[in-house]
Design an enzyme around this catalytic site. Structure first.
Site, short mmCIF file in Angstrom:
data_model
loop_
_atom_site.label_atom_id
_atom_site.label_comp_id
_atom_site.label_asym_id
_atom_site.label_seq_id
_atom_site.Cartn_x
_atom_site.Cartn_y
_atom_site.Cartn_z
N VAL A 52 0.80 -1.22 0.00
CA VAL A 52 0.00 0.00 0.00
C VAL A 52 0.84 1.28 0.00
O VAL A 52 0.28 2.37 -0.10
CB VAL A 52 -0.97 0.03 1.21
N TYR A 53 2.14 1.17 0.11
CA TYR A 53 2.97 2.37 0.11
C TYR A 53 2.92 2.99 -1.30
O TYR A 53 3.31 2.37 -2.29
CB TYR A 53 4.42 2.05 0.47
#
Length: 327
Positions: A52-53
């Site tokens: 999700v970064y």
């Protein structure tokens, strides 16, 4: 850079890790390349990311840099899965989601395997044994070499680690847990750290510099180019700009002056050498900041300074964290 075993496993990692939280969003490809090269040249091996970064851009960027800039074999790549952009269900620890997420991570990273794979957070809506089975399948299939968890509280970590140890040779031992830990946030010392030490799980502290506050940069206000001055990261920094944090930052600054080093070096050396810690994960904005963090390799804090910092930042521990008979 010194290498340490991760928990009670054979995996060795550099005792400082490189974080990629801002890659693909605030950190562009040029700066990311400088960071990765400086880290590798200093002997760093552990690079931490998550699916999700940057909505996947961090993994994609790291994948583009590996091999072209740094040999894949020289890195210990760690990623995470389980966070989802659903306000009704922030975490999905189902076997289906986790294994699909791992395949997507491998595609973005351009590699057949990750060295370390974490469940990003505990999912109360999925049976824990199902979540942990995804780790077993990832390791047995060769898509992950080692596995761990992240953001599990004390009882969750103890339950997960014990479950995995109950069937040796069949289930995958938890190698690590990634948790926020610094002089400004010592909450894991209540239950998470004792569980990790007892069960042989290595600790990878995130935000070891108190979300940047322990560098002392906020002592006279919020710099415009800092995370605290960023619209989307200001709420992340704000909890550590209170009076309690300020007194701890002052103590760190006094210690730094006495040792002729920087507050960053003092704060990072303190967390690096705490019991159970394998490698703090440092998220630098540029190579200059990272070089300052990596310079801590030659610093060991005197015992009296460690004790003073312990005292000024000590969290309140009462029943049942301590032996009740002593209270």
């Amino acid at each position: 850079m010194e290498q340490r075993h991760l928990g009670r496993t054979g995996l060795r990692v550099s005792r400082i890790g490189l974080g990629t939280l801002t890659w693909g969003r605030d950190t562009d490809e040029h700066d990311a390349a400088d960071l990765l090269k400086a880290f590798w040249e200093a002997g760093g091996t552990l690079v931490d990311t998550a699916d999700v970064y940057g909505d996947g851009e961090a993994e994609y960027l790291l994948g583009r840099l590996v091999e072209g800039l740094v040999p894949r074999r020289d890195l210990v790549i760690s990623t995470k899965a389980g966070s989802v952009p659903d306000p009704e269900r922030r975490f999905d620890g189902s076997r289906s989601h986790l294994l699909s997420a791992l395949d997507a991570s491998l595609a973005r990273l351009g590699t057949d395997y990750v060295d370390l794979w974490h469940v990003h957070a505990y999912d109360p809506h999925t049976p824990l044994d199902e979540t942990l089975q995804a780790l077993d399948l990832a390791v047995s299939s060769g898509r992950a070499r080692y596995a761990g968890v992240s953001n599990f509280c004390g009882w969750q970590l103890a339950k997960a680690a014990t479950w995995q140890l109950a069937a040796p040779g069949i289930r995958t031992r938890l190698a690590s847990t990634q948790m926020e830990y610094s002089l400004l946030q010592r909450g894991i010392e209540r239950e998470v750290l004792p569980a990790a030490l007892d069960l042989g799980v290595g600790l990878l502290p995130s935000s070891p510099l108190g979300r940047g506050v322990l560098t002392g940069k906020y002592r006279n206000g919020t710099p415009a180019d800092s995370r605290g001055g960023s619209e989307h990261l200001a709420p992340f920094v704000a909890p550590y700009l209170d009076e309690t944090a300020s007194s701890i930052v002052e103590a760190v600054s006094i210690a730094a002056d006495g040792l002729a080093v920087t507050p960053l070096q003092v704060a990072l050396a303190w967390i690096r050498d705490r019991p159970g810690v394998a490698a703090p994960i440092v998220g630098a904005r540029n190579a200059q900041q990272l070089t300052g963090a990596l310079s801590v390799e030659t610093l060991s804090l005197p015992d009296e300074i460690c004790r003073a910092l312990d005292d000024v930042s000590a969290p309140v521990h009462h029943y049942p964290d301590h032996d009740w008979s002593t209270l």
